[in-house]
Write a protein that holds these residues in place. Sequence first.
Motif, PDB file in Angstrom:
ATOM      1  N   GLU A   1       0.834  -1.203   0.000  1.00 52.07           N
ATOM      2  CA  GLU A   1       0.000   0.000   0.000  1.00 52.07           C
ATOM      3  C   GLU A   1       0.866   1.249   0.000  1.00 52.07           C
ATOM      4  OE1 GLU A   1      -3.540   0.437   2.494  1.00 52.07           O
ATOM      5  OE2 GLU A   1      -3.165  -1.613   3.161  1.00 52.07           O
ATOM      6  N   GLY A   2       1.942   1.227   0.771  1.00 53.98           N
ATOM      7  CA  GLY A   2       2.828   2.375   0.817  1.00 53.98           C
ATOM      8  C   GLY A   2       3.472   2.654  -0.523  1.00 53.98           C
ATOM      9  N   CYS A   3       3.904   1.606  -1.199  1.00 54.47           N
ATOM     10  CA  CYS A   3       4.490   1.780  -2.526  1.00 54.47           C
ATOM     11  C   CYS A   3       3.469   2.360  -3.496  1.00 54.47           C
ATOM     12  CB  CYS A   3       5.015   0.443  -3.048  1.00 54.47           C
ATOM     13  SG  CYS A   3       6.540  -0.105  -2.271  1.00 54.47           S
ATOM     14  N   ALA A   4       2.243   1.852  -3.454  1.00 55.81           N
ATOM     15  CA  ALA A   4       1.197   2.367  -4.339  1.00 55.81           C
ATOM     16  C   ALA A   4       0.938   3.839  -4.059  1.00 55.81           C
ATOM     17  CB  ALA A   4      -0.075   1.550  -4.173  1.00 55.81           C
ATOM     18  N   ALA A   5       0.892   4.223  -2.789  1.00 51.46           N
ATOM     19  CA  ALA A   5       0.642   5.616  -2.430  1.00 51.46           C
ATOM     20  C   ALA A   5       1.780   6.520  -2.881  1.00 51.46           C
ATOM     21  CB  ALA A   5       0.443   5.737  -0.920  1.00 51.46           C
ATOM     22  N   ALA A   6       3.001   5.968  -2.904  1.00 54.32           N
ATOM     23  CA  ALA A   6       4.172   6.747  -3.297  1.00 54.32           C
ATOM     24  C   ALA A   6       4.447   6.685  -4.789  1.00 54.32           C
ATOM     25  CB  ALA A   6       5.395   6.253  -2.534  1.00 54.32           C
ATOM     26  N   GLY A   7       3.655   5.898  -5.524  1.00 50.79           N
ATOM     27  CA  GLY A   7       3.860   5.777  -6.963  1.00 50.79           C
ATOM     28  C   GLY A   7       5.035   4.891  -7.327  1.00 50.79           C
ATOM     29  N   LEU A   8       5.335   3.904  -6.475  1.00 52.69           N
ATOM     30  CA  LEU A   8       6.426   2.979  -6.731  1.00 52.69           C
ATOM     31  C   LEU A   8       5.878   1.576  -6.936  1.00 52.69           C
ATOM     32  CD1 LEU A   8       8.922   4.110  -3.934  1.00 52.69           C
ATOM     33  CD2 LEU A   8       9.074   4.651  -6.370  1.00 52.69           C
TER      34      LEU A   8
END
Length: 212
Positions: A26-33
């Motif tokens: 989820e964190g990667c998705a939120a950061a665009g990674l």
Amino acid sequence: MNQAGVQLVCFDLGGVLLRICRSWAEGCAAAGLELRDGRDLLHRPSDGWNELNDLYQRGRLSRDEYARRFSDATGGLYSPEEIIRVHEAWILGEYEGVGDVIRRIGEAGLDTAVLSNTTHEHWLTLPRYPSLQLLKNRLASHELGLRKPEEASYRAVEQHTGQAGASILFFDDLEENILGARAAGWRAERIDPFRPTAEQMMTALHEHGVLA
């Protein structure tokens, strides 16, 4: 009128007042990674995140040192700069209706507080969330050098506010923190972060006789 003896309502932040990412993906998705190698880097002893997060939330590591050591622990799968991007994207916004809950508590003449395991950088973002400006007492792990569910973190709230034991009603999304609060003599209710949190808190406030 409050008939229950509760004088202070204390909140956790993430999962109670603020929506946060619940996994590395989820964190990667939120950061665009992209999620690399299909790996959830959180809570894996081999990746060392638990220890680093503990030090970071106690204020013993800077953001840059945390990111560098986390990157090293994962073999450079993500760069320190990318780890910082994920950290900056971790908070997703306020849960709907939490401001109304805090206002209702204030109108009933009760004090409010937040007790959060958090970091300096996340703490600096609080002014962007209007509801959090209504909270009268704010205690954070990186400033206290303590983390829930350590008993000393709950005692720090008592010392700061002058309230103790059953005069405090606490909301948190993690069972271990709820158990820690109850062991300290507080009233405590676990919040499900995947359902509307304001509704859950309003129900508990009525059940504890805080609000009519």
